[in-house]
Scaffold this motif. Sequence first.
Motif, PDB file in Angstrom:
ATOM      1  N   TYR A 127       0.835  -1.202   0.000  1.00  0.00           N
ATOM      2  CA  TYR A 127       0.000   0.000   0.000  1.00  0.00           C
ATOM      3  C   TYR A 127       0.873   1.256   0.000  1.00  0.00           C
ATOM      4  O   TYR A 127       0.646   2.190  -0.769  1.00  0.00           O
ATOM      5  CB  TYR A 127      -0.936  -0.006   1.202  1.00  0.00           C
ATOM      6  CG  TYR A 127      -1.963   1.102   1.136  1.00  0.00           C
ATOM      7  CD1 TYR A 127      -3.164   0.904   0.483  1.00  0.00           C
ATOM      8  CD2 TYR A 127      -1.707   2.350   1.699  1.00  0.00           C
ATOM      9  CE1 TYR A 127      -4.107   1.913   0.396  1.00  0.00           C
ATOM     10  CE2 TYR A 127      -2.635   3.368   1.621  1.00  0.00           C
ATOM     11  CZ  TYR A 127      -3.832   3.154   0.967  1.00  0.00           C
ATOM     12  OH  TYR A 127      -4.750   4.159   0.878  1.00  0.00           O
ATOM     13  N   LEU A 128       1.876   1.262   0.863  1.00  0.00           N
ATOM     14  CA  LEU A 128       2.758   2.432   0.945  1.00  0.00           C
ATOM     15  C   LEU A 128       3.492   2.659  -0.369  1.00  0.00           C
ATOM     16  O   LEU A 128       3.654   3.801  -0.817  1.00  0.00           O
ATOM     17  CB  LEU A 128       3.749   2.269   2.092  1.00  0.00           C
ATOM     18  CG  LEU A 128       3.152   2.307   3.498  1.00  0.00           C
ATOM     19  CD1 LEU A 128       4.218   2.002   4.546  1.00  0.00           C
ATOM     20  CD2 LEU A 128       2.471   3.633   3.771  1.00  0.00           C
ATOM     21  N   GLU A 129       3.908   1.584  -1.010  1.00  0.00           N
ATOM     22  CA  GLU A 129       4.602   1.700  -2.295  1.00  0.00           C
ATOM     23  C   GLU A 129       3.694   2.324  -3.358  1.00  0.00           C
ATOM     24  O   GLU A 129       4.099   3.222  -4.089  1.00  0.00           O
ATOM     25  CB  GLU A 129       5.067   0.316  -2.755  1.00  0.00           C
ATOM     26  CG  GLU A 129       5.889   0.317  -4.014  1.00  0.00           C
ATOM     27  CD  GLU A 129       6.349  -1.088  -4.395  1.00  0.00           C
ATOM     28  OE1 GLU A 129       6.480  -1.336  -5.610  1.00  0.00           O
ATOM     29  OE2 GLU A 129       6.571  -1.916  -3.495  1.00  0.00           O
ATOM     30  N   VAL A 130       2.460   1.873  -3.414  1.00  0.00           N
ATOM     31  CA  VAL A 130       1.504   2.422  -4.384  1.00  0.00           C
ATOM     32  C   VAL A 130       1.232   3.892  -4.086  1.00  0.00           C
ATOM     33  O   VAL A 130       1.222   4.734  -4.993  1.00  0.00           O
ATOM     34  CB  VAL A 130       0.193   1.601  -4.383  1.00  0.00           C
ATOM     35  CG1 VAL A 130      -0.889   2.301  -5.185  1.00  0.00           C
ATOM     36  CG2 VAL A 130       0.433   0.205  -4.919  1.00  0.00           C
ATOM     37  N   MET A 131       1.004   4.216  -2.828  1.00  0.00           N
ATOM     38  CA  MET A 131       0.722   5.605  -2.478  1.00  0.00           C
ATOM     39  C   MET A 131       1.916   6.513  -2.764  1.00  0.00           C
ATOM     40  O   MET A 131       1.734   7.636  -3.231  1.00  0.00           O
ATOM     41  CB  MET A 131       0.298   5.711  -1.002  1.00  0.00           C
ATOM     42  CG  MET A 131      -1.056   5.093  -0.711  1.00  0.00           C
ATOM     43  SD  MET A 131      -2.393   5.629  -1.809  1.00  0.00           S
ATOM     44  CE  MET A 131      -2.492   7.368  -1.441  1.00  0.00           C
ATOM     45  N   GLU A 132       3.103   6.036  -2.505  1.00  0.00           N
ATOM     46  CA  GLU A 132       4.297   6.840  -2.830  1.00  0.00           C
ATOM     47  C   GLU A 132       4.367   7.105  -4.330  1.00  0.00           C
ATOM     48  O   GLU A 132       4.710   8.211  -4.755  1.00  0.00           O
ATOM     49  CB  GLU A 132       5.572   6.138  -2.336  1.00  0.00           C
ATOM     50  CG  GLU A 132       5.728   6.132  -0.830  1.00  0.00           C
ATOM     51  CD  GLU A 132       5.809   7.527  -0.219  1.00  0.00           C
ATOM     52  OE1 GLU A 132       6.404   8.438  -0.829  1.00  0.00           O
ATOM     53  OE2 GLU A 132       5.244   7.704   0.882  1.00  0.00           O
ATOM     54  N   ASP A 133       4.030   6.105  -5.135  1.00  0.00           N
ATOM     55  CA  ASP A 133       3.992   6.298  -6.591  1.00  0.00           C
ATOM     56  C   ASP A 133       2.962   7.359  -6.970  1.00  0.00           C
ATOM     57  O   ASP A 133       3.213   8.208  -7.835  1.00  0.00           O
ATOM     58  CB  ASP A 133       3.666   4.985  -7.319  1.00  0.00           C
ATOM     59  CG  ASP A 133       4.831   4.015  -7.363  1.00  0.00           C
ATOM     60  OD1 ASP A 133       5.967   4.416  -7.025  1.00  0.00           O
ATOM     61  OD2 ASP A 133       4.592   2.843  -7.737  1.00  0.00           O
ATOM     62  N   ILE A 134       1.799   7.307  -6.342  1.00  0.00           N
ATOM     63  CA  ILE A 134       0.741   8.286  -6.628  1.00  0.00           C
ATOM     64  C   ILE A 134       1.194   9.685  -6.218  1.00  0.00           C
ATOM     65  O   ILE A 134       1.052  10.644  -6.985  1.00  0.00           O
ATOM     66  CB  ILE A 134      -0.567   7.898  -5.910  1.00  0.00           C
ATOM     67  CG1 ILE A 134      -1.155   6.638  -6.548  1.00  0.00           C
ATOM     68  CG2 ILE A 134      -1.581   9.055  -5.953  1.00  0.00           C
ATOM     69  CD1 ILE A 134      -2.310   6.022  -5.781  1.00  0.00           C
ATOM     70  N   PHE A 135       1.753   9.792  -5.034  1.00  0.00           N
ATOM     71  CA  PHE A 135       2.194  11.099  -4.564  1.00  0.00           C
ATOM     72  C   PHE A 135       3.326  11.650  -5.443  1.00  0.00           C
ATOM     73  O   PHE A 135       3.368  12.847  -5.718  1.00  0.00           O
ATOM     74  CB  PHE A 135       2.634  11.037  -3.094  1.00  0.00           C
ATOM     75  CG  PHE A 135       1.512  10.693  -2.138  1.00  0.00           C
ATOM     76  CD1 PHE A 135       0.198  11.068  -2.381  1.00  0.00           C
ATOM     77  CD2 PHE A 135       1.783   9.984  -0.976  1.00  0.00           C
ATOM     78  CE1 PHE A 135      -0.826  10.757  -1.497  1.00  0.00           C
ATOM     79  CE2 PHE A 135       0.762   9.673  -0.083  1.00  0.00           C
ATOM     80  CZ  PHE A 135      -0.538  10.055  -0.342  1.00  0.00           C
ATOM     81  N   GLN A 136       4.221  10.782  -5.887  1.00  0.00           N
ATOM     82  CA  GLN A 136       5.298  11.223  -6.773  1.00  0.00           C
ATOM     83  C   GLN A 136       4.742  11.688  -8.116  1.00  0.00           C
ATOM     84  O   GLN A 136       5.165  12.706  -8.661  1.00  0.00           O
ATOM     85  CB  GLN A 136       6.313  10.081  -6.993  1.00  0.00           C
ATOM     86  CG  GLN A 136       7.539  10.487  -7.800  1.00  0.00           C
ATOM     87  CD  GLN A 136       8.346  11.578  -7.107  1.00  0.00           C
ATOM     88  OE1 GLN A 136       8.692  11.456  -5.942  1.00  0.00           O
ATOM     89  NE2 GLN A 136       8.628  12.659  -7.813  1.00  0.00           N
ATOM     90  N   ALA A 137       3.767  10.954  -8.631  1.00  0.00           N
ATOM     91  CA  ALA A 137       3.134  11.353  -9.895  1.00  0.00           C
ATOM     92  C   ALA A 137       2.432  12.699  -9.735  1.00  0.00           C
ATOM     93  O   ALA A 137       2.493  13.553 -10.635  1.00  0.00           O
ATOM     94  CB  ALA A 137       2.147  10.284 -10.357  1.00  0.00           C
ATOM     95  N   LEU A 138       1.761  12.903  -8.591  1.00  0.00           N
ATOM     96  CA  LEU A 138       1.106  14.176  -8.330  1.00  0.00           C
ATOM     97  C   LEU A 138       2.133  15.299  -8.258  1.00  0.00           C
ATOM     98  O   LEU A 138       1.931  16.377  -8.830  1.00  0.00           O
ATOM     99  CB  LEU A 138       0.305  14.105  -7.022  1.00  0.00           C
ATOM    100  CG  LEU A 138      -0.400  15.397  -6.591  1.00  0.00           C
ATOM    101  CD1 LEU A 138      -1.403  15.856  -7.652  1.00  0.00           C
ATOM    102  CD2 LEU A 138      -1.091  15.198  -5.243  1.00  0.00           C
TER     103      LEU A 138
END
Length: 165
Positions: A127-138
Amino acid sequence: MAKKKEQEVAKKLYVELYKTQKEIAEDLGVTEKTVGDWVKKFNWKQERDARLNNSTNRAENIKKVIAGLTDSALDVLEQIKVAEFNGDKEEALRLKKESTRIAQEVGMFQKSLEKMDKEFKISLSTYLEVMEDIFQALQNYDKQAYLATLDFQKTHLQSIAQKLG
């Protein structure tokens, strides 16, 4: 530009609200073929199917089945009381067998629900890995929006860490 807006509305109607291609075509004033082309071109069917078959929806459906079976079991128990009161031993025995069958079905669905819960539970690290990807994309897409969500990110990740950790 209107075509793009129509596509966005059509996607929402198809993917999230589960409308048919015909209904969408009528709502938007386009042909059913046009909507069908969009569905195919943009893979909306796969997205809709994934939403319909996600673990939450499947679990909710199983819970509804269990609730229905429970209601049936209560009805059968009332019928058993009536049959016993009337001295109808054969009917009481038949109903008791029915009650046992329903209880077995409830148990089977309960096990399925527990199995799903174990299989579909996501790990905190994933979950943390996916969210970090989302936040980085944002951050890459819109730095201001990223900065405006820093408090949300922190709070959200802490909340999830408590739930999954």
